[in-house]
Motif scaffolding. Structure first.
Motif, PDB file in Angstrom:
ATOM      1  N   SER A   1      91.465  11.215 -35.323  1.00 50.63           N
ATOM      2  CA  SER A   1      91.316  11.404 -36.766  1.00 50.63           C
ATOM      3  C   SER A   1      90.955  10.084 -37.447  1.00 50.63           C
ATOM      4  CB  SER A   1      92.616  11.960 -37.351  1.00 50.63           C
ATOM      5  OG  SER A   1      92.927  13.212 -36.790  1.00 50.63           O
ATOM      6  N   ILE A   2      91.582   8.990 -37.004  1.00 50.31           N
ATOM      7  CA  ILE A   2      91.269   7.683 -37.597  1.00 50.31           C
ATOM      8  C   ILE A   2      89.825   7.305 -37.302  1.00 50.31           C
ATOM      9  CG2 ILE A   2      91.805   5.223 -37.500  1.00 50.31           C
ATOM     10  CD1 ILE A   2      94.698   5.996 -36.913  1.00 50.31           C
ATOM     11  N   ARG A   3      89.372   7.516 -36.055  1.00 46.46           N
ATOM     12  CA  ARG A   3      87.974   7.197 -35.736  1.00 46.46           C
ATOM     13  C   ARG A   3      87.013   8.002 -36.597  1.00 46.46           C
ATOM     14  NH1 ARG A   3      89.813   7.458 -30.404  1.00 46.46           N
ATOM     15  NH2 ARG A   3      88.808   9.479 -30.115  1.00 46.46           N
ATOM     16  N   HIS A   4      87.299   9.280 -36.745  1.00 41.25           N
ATOM     17  CA  HIS A   4      86.421  10.124 -37.564  1.00 41.25           C
ATOM     18  C   HIS A   4      86.397   9.625 -39.014  1.00 41.25           C
ATOM     19  CE1 HIS A   4      84.339  13.735 -38.870  1.00 41.25           C
ATOM     20  NE2 HIS A   4      85.237  13.845 -39.838  1.00 41.25           N
ATOM     21  N   TYR A   5      87.581   9.272 -39.549  1.00 40.61           N
ATOM     22  CA  TYR A   5      87.658   8.788 -40.926  1.00 40.61           C
ATOM     23  C   TYR A   5      86.891   7.474 -41.082  1.00 40.61           C
ATOM     24  CZ  TYR A   5      89.758   6.996 -45.222  1.00 40.61           C
ATOM     25  OH  TYR A   5      89.957   6.486 -46.479  1.00 40.61           O
ATOM     26  N   LYS A   6      87.073   6.554 -40.131  1.00 39.09           N
ATOM     27  CA  LYS A   6      86.368   5.267 -40.215  1.00 39.09           C
ATOM     28  C   LYS A   6      84.859   5.445 -40.099  1.00 39.09           C
ATOM     29  CE  LYS A   6      87.682   1.783 -38.027  1.00 39.09           C
ATOM     30  NZ  LYS A   6      87.807   1.092 -36.750  1.00 39.09           N
ATOM     31  N   ASP A   7      84.438   6.318 -39.167  1.00 36.78           N
ATOM     32  CA  ASP A   7      83.001   6.547 -39.003  1.00 36.78           C
ATOM     33  C   ASP A   7      82.396   7.106 -40.279  1.00 36.78           C
ATOM     34  OD1 ASP A   7      83.134   5.634 -36.439  1.00 36.78           O
ATOM     35  OD2 ASP A   7      83.230   7.622 -35.514  1.00 36.78           O
ATOM     36  N   SER A   8      83.138   7.993 -40.964  1.00 31.82           N
ATOM     37  CA  SER A   8      82.599   8.544 -42.205  1.00 31.82           C
ATOM     38  C   SER A   8      82.442   7.450 -43.267  1.00 31.82           C
ATOM     39  CB  SER A   8      83.511   9.655 -42.722  1.00 31.82           C
ATOM     40  OG  SER A   8      84.781   9.145 -43.081  1.00 31.82           O
ATOM     41  N   LEU A   9      83.419   6.501 -43.331  1.00 34.51           N
ATOM     42  CA  LEU A   9      83.290   5.400 -44.300  1.00 34.51           C
ATOM     43  C   LEU A   9      82.112   4.491 -43.942  1.00 34.51           C
ATOM     44  CD1 LEU A   9      86.986   4.350 -45.037  1.00 34.51           C
ATOM     45  CD2 LEU A   9      85.604   6.160 -46.029  1.00 34.51           C
ATOM     46  N   HIS A  10      81.965   4.174 -42.644  1.00 30.95           N
ATOM     47  CA  HIS A  10      80.828   3.358 -42.224  1.00 30.95           C
ATOM     48  C   HIS A  10      79.506   4.058 -42.542  1.00 30.95           C
ATOM     49  CE1 HIS A  10      82.773  -0.040 -40.347  1.00 30.95           C
ATOM     50  NE2 HIS A  10      83.550   0.739 -39.614  1.00 30.95           N
ATOM     51  N   ASP A  11      79.428   5.348 -42.263  1.00 30.04           N
ATOM     52  CA  ASP A  11      78.184   6.091 -42.521  1.00 30.04           C
ATOM     53  C   ASP A  11      77.838   6.087 -44.000  1.00 30.04           C
ATOM     54  OD1 ASP A  11      77.989   6.618 -39.860  1.00 30.04           O
ATOM     55  OD2 ASP A  11      78.814   8.649 -39.986  1.00 30.04           O
ATOM     56  N   LEU A  12      78.844   6.321 -44.853  1.00 29.91           N
ATOM     57  CA  LEU A  12      78.582   6.336 -46.289  1.00 29.91           C
ATOM     58  C   LEU A  12      78.150   4.956 -46.778  1.00 29.91           C
ATOM     59  CD1 LEU A  12      78.550   7.960 -48.876  1.00 29.91           C
ATOM     60  CD2 LEU A  12      80.984   7.479 -49.170  1.00 29.91           C
ATOM     61  N   SER A  13      78.778   3.904 -46.232  1.00 24.76           N
ATOM     62  CA  SER A  13      78.381   2.543 -46.632  1.00 24.76           C
ATOM     63  C   SER A  13      76.933   2.263 -46.240  1.00 24.76           C
ATOM     64  CB  SER A  13      79.314   1.527 -45.968  1.00 24.76           C
ATOM     65  OG  SER A  13      80.655   1.738 -46.353  1.00 24.76           O
ATOM     66  N   ARG A  14      76.549   2.651 -45.013  1.00 26.63           N
ATOM     67  CA  ARG A  14      75.169   2.422 -44.584  1.00 26.63           C
ATOM     68  C   ARG A  14      74.174   3.240 -45.407  1.00 26.63           C
ATOM     69  NH1 ARG A  14      77.708   1.846 -39.346  1.00 26.63           N
ATOM     70  NH2 ARG A  14      77.661   4.094 -39.045  1.00 26.63           N
TER      71      ARG A  14
END
Length: 593
Positions: A58-71
Motif C-alpha cells: 500500500s505504501i509503494r502504491h501511494y508513493k508511486d501515485s505521488l511521484h506520478d502526479l509530480s512528474r
C-alpha cells in the motif's frame, strides 16, 4: 474373531489398560501439544509478516501515485516551454506568472490529496504559489529548497514536511529543458492523512498492534512517525531499539514481537521502513489459555477413562471376545474420509479468501486511476467544449458519464467485498430500529417521492445492526425507485415466525419485474429494468443477498409486473419474539410548509 479366557488374565488386562491409557495421554501431550503450540505461534507470526507485506504494498502504491502526479505536473509542455522562454530571456517574470498560474491551478484541482503547489525558477524566483498557504512554511523558502534540488540525483524527491501542524509530504520535482538542463522546480505538498487511513483500515488498534513508519529526510537521515487513525504522528525516537531494515527481522524486545523490513528492494525506497509491534501477551495470550484448557481437559479425560476402565473390567467373567480387524478397517476408512474432507475444506476456504482479497484489491486499486481519468475528462469538457463539433461534445459527455458510472460500480464492488469482514459485533438488535435508521438515511428521498412506509411487528434478533440497516435501505430505495408511475409508492415491512427462523418481508406496489429476469435478481451488476432514468449499478440486491447469507439466512423474490414486488428473507430465531405493537408508519414524512 479370537476368544481369550478372561479369568486368568483379568488383573493383567486391567493393569495393562491403565498403563496404556496413561502412556497414551503422555505421548499425546508431548508429541501433540508442543508441536501444535509451536505451529500456532508460527502462524501468528506469519500473520504479522503478511500484514506487513500488505501495508508495504500500500505504501509503494501511494508513493508511486505521488511521484506520478509530480512528474505529470512538471512535464506539462506548454508551461514548461514558457519557463524555458523566460530562462532564455524571451519573456519577463510577470508574463511567466500570468501564463503559468491558471494552468497550475488546474493541476492543483486534479487531486484531492494535493494541498499546495509552488513553482520556482532555477535561480529560486517564485513563479506561482497555489493552494493551502498555511501548509507552506518557511522550510519551503528558495534558500532551503535550492541546495536540496541542486543535490538531487533523481527527477523527483519525496520527503516529510512538518512543523506546528500535521505532517505532510513534500515532493520536489526538477523541470528539465530538452537539453537536460534544470530550468525550474515544482514543490508539491501532499496530505498524509490518506496514507494514515490506508494503513489503519484493518483497525489495527483493536488487535493490539502499533505501526511505525520511517521516512527519509533530505539530509540523509530518517524521521520516525507513529501511524494514528488519521495522522502520522512524529516521534523523537522509537520506544524500543529499531530492528535492522536490510532484511526481514523478528525479535523479542521488551516483551514485544516485531515485524520489520524494507518497504521495497528498489534503490530509491531503501530509506523507507515500517515496523509493526505487538505485545506478546496480546499476540499469544488466547493461544496460551486455549492450550492450558486443553491440557486440563486431557488430564480430566485420563482420570475419567481410568475410573471407567476399572468399573468395566473388574466385573467381567467368562470370555472376552475381541473383534479387532473389522474395527481397524472401519477406523482407517473414517480417518481417510476425514483427511479428505479436511483437505477439501482447506482448499475451499483458501479459494474464498483469495477471491474476496482479489475483489477488494482490484476495486481499491482501480479507484485512483479512474478518478484521474474522470477528472481530466471533465476538465477537457469544461475547457475545450466550445472547440468541439456537436458529435464530439456528445462523445466527451458519453465518456464522462461512463467514467462516473464505473466509479459507482467500483465503489459498490468495494463495499460488496467488505461484507462479512469485522465491522460491528453481533448483538441483540430490534429490526424496527434498523428500519428507522434506514428511513432516516433516506428521509429526503422519502419526502420527495411521498412514499407511504408502514412497519408491522418485527422481532429482536442477533445481527450486525449496520448491515441490517444497509439491507432495509437498499430494499426501500429500490421500492421507491421502481414505484408506480401515477401514484406514490406504498411499502409494507412485516415479519412472522416459522419453525426455527423469522421471515421478514418488504412488499411494494411498484412496476414489478418480468418473470424471465427474476432468476438474475441477486447477481452482481444485474439491472432488472430497462428504465434508463433510474440510477443504480445493479449491486443493491446482490449486497442484500450476501449480508443475509452472512447472517445464516436465505432471501427470495416474488414479483408480478404492474402489481408489485415482495422480497422476503430469513434470520435465525436466536433471541426473543417481537413486542405486540399495532401496525404503524415507521418513516414519517416531513409536513409541507
Amino acid at each position: 474373531m479370537t476368544s481369550l479366557p478372561i479369568e486368568a488374565v483379568q488383573r493383567r488386562v486391567l493393569l495393562f489398560a491403565l498403563l496404556s491409557l496413561l502412556l497414551t495421554g503422555l505421548l499425546v501431550s508431548v508429541a501433540g501439544f508442543w508441536p501444535l503450540a509451536s505451529a500456532l505461534q508460527d502462524n501468528a507470526r506469519q500473520s504479522l509478516h503478511h500484514l506487513h507485506t500488505l501495508h508495504s504494498a500500500s505504501i509503494r502504491h501511494y508513493k508511486d501515485s505521488l511521484h506520478d502526479l509530480s512528474r505529470q505536473v512538471s512535464s506539462r509542455s506548454a508551461i514548461r516551454q514558457a519557463l524555458l522562454d523566460h530562462q532564455q530571456g524571451r519573456s519577463s517574470l510577470a508574463e511567466l506568472r500570468a501564463f503559468t498560474t491558471p494552468r497550475l491551478q488546474d493541476a492543483l484541482s486534479s487531486s484531492s490529496s494535493l494541498l499546495a503547489l509552488v513553482r520556482l525558477t532555477a535561480q529560486g524566483d517564485v513563479i506561482s504559489t497555489l493552494g493551502d498557504t498555511p501548509t507552506i512554511s518557511a522550510n519551503l523558502a528558495p534558500a532551503h529548497i535550492l541546495p536540496i534540488g541542486q543535490a538531487m540525483t533523481q527527477t523527483t524527491l519525496l520527503m516529510p514536511l512538518y512543523g506546528n501542524g500535521p505532517m505532510n509530504f513534500l515532493s520536489i520535482s526538477r523541470i528539465l529543458a530538452p537539453t537536460g538542463d534544470v530550468i525550474g522546480y515544482d514543490l508539491l505538498v501532499f496530505d498524509s492523512r490518506p496514507l494514515a487511513a490506508l494503513l489503519h483500515q484493518d483497525d489495527a488498534s483493536t488487535l493490539g498492534l502499533s505501526m511505525y513508519l520511517a521516512i527519509p529526510a533530505h539530509d540523509g537521515g530518517q524521521r520516525w512517525f507513529r501511524v494514528d487513525q488519521h495522522l502520522l504522528q512524529p516521534l523523537d525516537s522509537l520506544p524500543f531499539p529499531a530492528p535492522s531494515p536490510s532484511v526481514w527481522a523478528e525479535s523479542a524486545l521488551e516483551q514485544q514481537t516485531l515485524a520489520s523490513g524494507p518497504v521495497a528492494p528498489r534503490l530509491d525506497d531503501q530509506g523507507w521502513q515500517m515496523v509493526i509491534a505487538a505485545d506478546n501477551h496480546i499476540l499469544y495470550g488466547d493461544l496460551t489459555q486455549s492450550l492450558t484448557r486443553v491440557a486440563l481437559a486431557m488430564v480430566a479425560i485420563l482420570l475419567v477413562g481410568g475410573v471407567l476402565l476399572v468399573l468395566l473390567l473388574r466385573p467381567l467373567h467368562g470370555h472376552l471376545v475381541i473383534h479387532t480387524r473389522d474395527l481397524e478397517d472401519k477406523v482407517q476408512s473414517l480417518e481417510a474420509l476425514k483427511h479428505e474432507l479436511e483437505q477439501e475444506r482447506g482448499r475451499l476456504h483458501a479459494s474464498n479468501q483469495d477471491l474476496e482479497q482479489f475483489a477488494y484489491a482490484a476495486s481499491h486499486d482501480l479507484q485512483q486511476p479512474l478518478r484521474m481519468i474522470a477528472g481530466f475528462l471533465d476538465l477537457l469538457r469544461r475547457r475545450y467544449r466550445a472547440l468541439l463539433p456537436t458529435d464530439g461534445q456528445e462523445f466527451v459527455d458519453f465518456a464522462v458519464d461512463g467514467a462516473t458510472r464505473m466509479q459507482h460500480m467500483i465503489a459498490d464492488l468495494l463495499e460488496y467485498s467488505r461484507v462479512g469482514r469485522l465491522e460491528q459485533a453481533m448483538r441483540p438488535t430490534s429490526l424496527r430500529d434498523s428500519v428507522q435508521a434506514a428511513c432516516d438515511n433516506l428521509s429526503l428521498r422519502i419526502a420527495e417521492s411521498r412514499a407511504d412506509i408502514t412497519v408491522q411487528d418485527l422481532p429482536t434478533v442477533v445481527v450486525e445492526n449496520s448491515q441490517m440497516v444497509r439491507v432495509f435501505q437498499n430494499l426501500i430505495d429500490n421500492a421507491i425507485k421502481y414505484g408506480p408511475v401515477d401514484k406514490p409508492a406504498k411499502i409494507t415491512i412485516s415479519g412472522h415466525h416459522e419453525q426455527d427462523h423469522w421471515v421478514i418481508s418488504v412488499a411494494d406496489n411498484g412496476i414489478g419485474i418480468e418473470p424471465a429476469m427474476q432468476k438474475n435478481a441477486f447477481r452482481l451488476f444485474q439491472r432488472l429494468h430497462t428504465n434508463s432514468s433510474a440510477e443504480g449499478t445493479g449491486m443493491g440486491l446482490a449486497m442484500c443477498a450476501k449480508i443475509i447469507t452472512h447472517h445464516g439466512g436465505t432471501i427470495r423474490l416474488d414479483s408480478t409486473p404492474d402489481v408489485g414486488t415482495t422480497i422476503s428473507f430469513t434470520l435465525p430465531d436466536n433471541t426473543m419474539p417481537p413486542e405486540p405493537t399495532p401496525s404503524l408508519s415507521a418513516c414519517k414524512r416531513p409536513q409541507s410548509s
